[in-house]
Design an enzyme around this catalytic site. Structure first.
Site, mmCIF file in Angstrom:
data_model
loop_
_atom_site.group_PDB
_atom_site.id
_atom_site.type_symbol
_atom_site.label_atom_id
_atom_site.label_comp_id
_atom_site.label_asym_id
_atom_site.label_seq_id
_atom_site.Cartn_x
_atom_site.Cartn_y
_atom_site.Cartn_z
ATOM 1 N N GLU A 11 1.560 -5.818 17.588
ATOM 2 C CA GLU A 11 2.650 -5.677 16.627
ATOM 3 C C GLU A 11 3.744 -4.833 17.281
ATOM 4 O OE1 GLU A 11 -0.232 -5.866 12.705
ATOM 5 O OE2 GLU A 11 0.340 -3.894 13.413
ATOM 6 N N ASP A 48 -1.597 3.026 12.402
ATOM 7 C CA ASP A 48 -3.019 3.154 12.723
ATOM 8 C C ASP A 48 -3.259 3.072 14.224
ATOM 9 O OD1 ASP A 48 -4.273 3.768 10.416
ATOM 10 O OD2 ASP A 48 -4.905 1.734 9.919
ATOM 11 N N LYS A 108 -7.024 -1.147 6.903
ATOM 12 C CA LYS A 108 -5.780 -1.071 6.153
ATOM 13 C C LYS A 108 -5.972 -0.357 4.813
ATOM 14 C CE LYS A 108 -2.234 -3.683 4.068
ATOM 15 N NZ LYS A 108 -1.824 -4.996 3.581
ATOM 16 N N ASP A 116 -7.270 -6.306 -0.314
ATOM 17 C CA ASP A 116 -6.238 -6.620 -1.300
ATOM 18 C C ASP A 116 -6.817 -7.354 -2.512
ATOM 19 O OD1 ASP A 116 -6.848 -8.674 0.427
ATOM 20 O OD2 ASP A 116 -4.791 -9.169 0.947
ATOM 21 N N ASP A 137 3.283 -5.565 5.122
ATOM 22 C CA ASP A 137 2.787 -5.520 6.489
ATOM 23 C C ASP A 137 3.989 -5.371 7.413
ATOM 24 O OD1 ASP A 137 0.311 -5.952 5.465
ATOM 25 O OD2 ASP A 137 0.175 -8.062 6.059
HETATM 26 O O1 LIG Z 1 -6.917 -0.988 10.813
HETATM 27 C C1 LIG Z 1 -5.949 -1.599 10.403
HETATM 28 C C2 LIG Z 1 -5.837 -3.000 10.477
HETATM 29 C C3 LIG Z 1 -4.699 -3.605 10.012
HETATM 30 N N1 LIG Z 1 -3.678 -2.894 9.492
HETATM 31 C C4 LIG Z 1 -2.451 -3.566 9.016
HETATM 32 O O2 LIG Z 1 -2.768 -4.581 8.097
HETATM 33 C C5 LIG Z 1 -1.752 -5.551 8.096
HETATM 34 C C6 LIG Z 1 -2.325 -6.949 8.048
HETATM 35 O O3 LIG Z 1 -2.939 -7.276 9.248
HETATM 36 P P1 LIG Z 1 -2.755 -8.694 9.961
HETATM 37 O O4 LIG Z 1 -3.483 -8.639 11.244
HETATM 38 O O5 LIG Z 1 -1.336 -9.079 9.983
HETATM 39 O O6 LIG Z 1 -3.590 -9.635 9.008
HETATM 40 P P2 LIG Z 1 -3.147 -10.820 8.038
HETATM 41 O O7 LIG Z 1 -4.273 -11.767 7.992
HETATM 42 O O8 LIG Z 1 -1.829 -11.358 8.347
HETATM 43 O O9 LIG Z 1 -3.093 -9.997 6.661
HETATM 44 C C7 LIG Z 1 -3.330 -10.512 5.393
HETATM 45 O O10 LIG Z 1 -4.661 -10.295 4.987
HETATM 46 C C8 LIG Z 1 -5.068 -8.922 4.980
HETATM 47 C C9 LIG Z 1 -6.462 -8.874 4.449
HETATM 48 O O11 LIG Z 1 -7.343 -9.533 5.274
HETATM 49 C C10 LIG Z 1 -4.164 -8.096 4.114
HETATM 50 O O12 LIG Z 1 -4.478 -6.746 4.296
HETATM 51 C C11 LIG Z 1 -2.740 -8.305 4.523
HETATM 52 O O13 LIG Z 1 -1.859 -7.570 3.725
HETATM 53 C C12 LIG Z 1 -2.408 -9.763 4.454
HETATM 54 O O14 LIG Z 1 -1.071 -9.965 4.858
HETATM 55 C C13 LIG Z 1 -0.906 -5.320 9.332
HETATM 56 O O15 LIG Z 1 0.336 -4.783 8.949
HETATM 57 C C14 LIG Z 1 -1.719 -4.300 10.103
HETATM 58 O O16 LIG Z 1 -0.905 -3.443 10.829
HETATM 59 C C15 LIG Z 1 -3.776 -1.518 9.395
HETATM 60 O O17 LIG Z 1 -2.851 -0.855 8.936
HETATM 61 N N2 LIG Z 1 -4.900 -0.900 9.857
HETATM 62 MN MN LIG Z 2 -0.075 -10.623 9.069
#
Ligand SMILES: O=c1ccn([C@@H]2O[C@H](COP(=O)(O)OP(=O)(O)O[C@H]3O[C@H](CO)[C@@H](O)[C@H](O)[C@H]3O)[C@@H](O)[C@H]2O)c(=O)[nH]1
Ligand SMILES: [Mn+2]
Length: 734
Positions: free
Chosen positions: A114, A143, A284, A448, A308
């Protein structure tokens, strides 16, 4: 517009009665199919002896039973669709001078997957909301605990002094600078050319500085001397082991913190909560809970927006629209959160990996909303702080919107930082209800969904709102592998909810409507779909090869329910897709994507869920990467499937594709040699099914045989899949 007029309106979709009649006919068809299977399994013994395949028939029955039941579950969300309409002009008349403070949380976790420039573009877009800036507070949770991200945020805080007034003066949209400059390489009419050039230059300079620091890996000393905060990154700090870091980069209360036009700036805070080895940090969910507490020390806004790091604001008016749902005198006090759909700005024309979720966003989500149970999807969601922090809904609940009452005006910046660090430590949550009844729920990869469910079960009524243009746009996974990893995490987390005490049928019993409980299960039961899908992709094809019929013969009236259910279901799905903006090709891609997800991501998710149920491993969160190398990016834009590795998921896909190729040709050859008309008539449906599977798999054959680019399937996968598929063809069928 008089006082007291509703601030928002809810409309029910039309035509639902017609749909109910239509879906009942499909239901009748499904029952007939079940009946046909049972009848044949129970009463066909003599015939059986000569053809065989009794077990295959029983399996078909099990599969069709599952698919039928699953289809019934998916109906709930199509019977109660609602649409929401806010009236922000009325809000303006009644509340413009009483607007509440808004706290905005942005989460990031890894500076390589990211990139900091992506993160600060999101930050800048939300800092520039068309809303009184002194009432906005933006928090970045890192994080990854990366000084590169911290440095980028400092740069963003400086650039915001130019960017925010520029956006407000020229009503710029969208307010992510990168996207704005990408979209209009020439300034639009309403923007002053000189100012446009000047601000673009500032942006490009900033971007260059950030990127050059990133390529140098270590932050140069002269940059470090610019801000005291860098001293936190001493030699011992690593991603997984460090003290809490809180840096208030802009203090919105400070009358000197103003932009170039002399207007107050939003508060801007950097947070890296404490992490220690051997201490669970809950990904998260943990980050969000730390944000909730830190923000309550600093700004304590009653409304929290959570995005995000890739989800920039695409509409500067969003906050005012959302407030209509919270501040409506009649019903606003029931609203716990307002969820926007996850939309993306990097989709290709025919959406090769089916990331658009058009039907989900335009129909299913509105359908669950109709049962007052809109899903919380983790990003693009405005929460009421109270409901997120565990409060139960009561009829007499009244929010204190007053901005001055809520915010602590007396403490100094360093006092605030110190107080915030205390609530961002690992041990702070020990012995508290955080992660259980307060904040986001721990222990699930889809924090979520599970959190949204608990909020609903506390009596609140969330809202789903899908405006045009989209309120937020993000980065969708743009390789097959990333897309499958994401779905593995999602389906695993959801299946885990189904097995936990949070299973909607029990946990939600008497608290949310039955339709909502069913609606949840559409997603919670993604993972177990994997086995019936495998069965349907393998067994009828193998039986074709062995000459064992599994469907009624063409002249039998029993063909009708099969044909009707199949055609009606897919015809409806196509019409539904087209009406939501799919193209015929993107709909076709979607059918393939479902097959791929179900045979790979969901299979692994299912198995991992079981392993976790047995207590053999812990929840993880594999982040989806938001960057791509140039070759892969080009292929993505040309809608060419990206494989490029020999992952076990790809081996499964290749094996299924090869198997169906063998059985189709083998089966037809055998029939041709056999020359028996009767046989053909009995196997026609299997031939059609097999041929459809082969057609869906065309990109996989291309990647196996015809491509030479880096994204093709490696020859080791080809060899292995041919071997496995041949073995399967040799297996006897009972
Ligand atoms: O230890 C962690 C892991 C992830 N994130 C954040 O969580 C968000 C979502 O992560 P991403 O890898 O983009 O996963 P997605 O599959 O796109 O996320 C979707 O699915 C997640 C649940 O699996 C939700 O938390 C997200 O809000 C939703 O957008 C990102 O901003 C990460 O930076 C953290 O802050 N800490
Ligand atoms: Mn995402």
């Amino acid at each position: 517009m008089g006082r007291g007029e509703a601030l928002f309106e809810t409309k029910r979709a039309k035509g639902r009665e017609v749909y109910k009649v239509f879906s009942s006919t499909i239901f009748v068809g499904i029952c007939l199919i079940w009946f046909y299977r049972l009848k044949n399994i129970l009463g066909r013994e003599e015939e059986e002896e000569e053809i065989g395949g009794r077990w295959a028939w029983i399996g078909m029955f099990g599969t069709e039973l599952w698919f039928g039941l699953y289809w019934i579950i998916t109906q709930s969300v199509r019977w109660s669709t609602v649409y929401r309409y806010p009236f922000k002009d009325r809000l303006f008349l009644r509340f413009e001078d009483k607007l509440p403070g808004i706290d905005i949380f942005v989460c990031t976790a890894d500076p390589t997957m990211e990139p900091p420039t992506l993160v600060i573009n999101t930050i800048l877009s939300v800092m520039a909301y068309n809303y009184p800036s002194e009432k906005l507070s933006v928090y970045l949770s890192d994080d990854g605990c990366s000084d590169l991200t911290f440095y980028a945020l400092i740069e963003a805080s400086r650039f915001s002094k130019h960017w925010i007034p520029f956006c407000k003066k020229f009503k710029v949209e969208p307010r992510s600078p990168q996207v704005f400059f990408d979209q209009c390489s020439n300034p639009e009419d309403n923007v002053d050319l000189q100012e446009w050039v000047a601000i673009k230059e500032l942006y490009e300079d900033m971007k260059m500085r950030i990127e050059s620091v990133i390529t140098r890996v270590a932050i140069p000393e002269e940059v470090k001397s610019q801000h005291k905060g860098f001293s936190e990154w001493n030699s011992e700090v690593t991603k997984g082991n460090h003290q809490p870091i809180v840096q208030i980069l802009i203090d919105g209360r400070d009358s000197n913190a103003v932009d170039n036009d002399g207007f107050r700036l939003p508060t801007l805070v950097y947070l890296a909560r404490e992490k220690r080895p051997h201490r669970l940090h809950h990904f998260k969910a943990g980050a969000m809970n730390a944000l909730i507490r830190v923000s309550s020390e600093i700004s304590n806004g009653p409304i929290i927006l959570n995005v995000d790091c890739d989800m920039y604001s695409n509409n500067a008016e969003t906050i005012r629209e959302v407030l209509c749902f919270f501040m409506d005198e009649e019903r606003g006090h029931q609203t716990s959160y307002v969820q926007f759909p996850q939309n993306y700005n990097n989709l290709t024309k025919h959406d090769i990996y089916s990331n658009s979720y058009r039907v989900v966003n335009k129909i299913e989500q509105c359908g669950i909303d109709g049962y007052d149970a809109a899903l919380y999807c983790g990003t693009g969601c405005f929460h009421r702080r109270e409901s997120l922090c565990g409060r139960k809904y009561t009829e007499d609940f009244k929010e204190d919107w007053n901005f001055e009452n809520r915010r602590n005006m007396n403490r100094t910046v360093s006092e605030l930082e110190e107080a915030s660090k205390i609530v961002a430590t690992c041990s702070y949550e020990d012995g508290t209800k955080w992660g259980k009844e307060m904040g986001l729920v721990y222990g699930c990869a889809v924090e979520d969904i599970i959190t949204g469910l608990t909020i609903q079960c506390r009596g609140w009524k969330p809202i789903y709102y899908n405006p045009e243009p989209s309120a937020f746009l993000g980065v969708a996974p743009n390789t097959l592998e990333q897309a499958l990893i994401q779905h593995k995490r999602w389906s695993e987390g959801m299946f885990q909810i189904f097995f936990s005490k949070y299973c909607p049928f029990f946990y939600g019993h008497g608290k949310i409507k039955f339709g909502a409980q069913m609606g949840y299960c559409i997603y919670l039961l993604w993972a177990p779909n994997s086995f019936p899908t495998h069965y349907y992709l393998i067994i009828p094809s193998l039986c074709l090869l062995h000459g064992i019929p599994l469907f009624p013969k063409l002249s039998s009236p029993w063909v009708l329910p099969f044909a009707y259910v199949f055609l009606a279901k897919y015809a409806y799905s196509l019409v539904e897709g087209l009406s939501c903006g799919e193209t015929i090709k993107s709909w076709w891609n979607l059918q393939r994507t479902w097959m791929i997800r179900r045979t790979t991501s969901y299979l692994f998710a299912f198995m991992d869920t079981i392993i976790k149920q047995l207590g053999l491993s812990q929840t993880t969160f594999v982040i989806t990467s938001k960057v791509l190398d140039d070759g892969a990016l080009k292929r993505y834009e040309q809608e060419i499937f990206e494989f490029g590795s020999s992952s076990s998921m790809f081996t499964i896909l290749a094996t299924l594709a090869m198997l169906n190729l063998f059985t189709l040709f083998g089966g037809i050859m055998k029939l041709a040699l056999d020359m028996q008309g009767g046989r053909l008539e009995q196997l026609v449906l299997q031939i059609i099914l097999n041929a459809l599977i082969v057609m869906v798999n065309i990109p996989i054959y291309q990647a196996l045989f015809f491509r030479s680019d880096k994204g093709k399937l490696p020859s080791s996968v080809l060899l292995l899949s041919v071997f496995l598929a041949s073995m399967a063809c040799l297996m006897p069928i009972y």
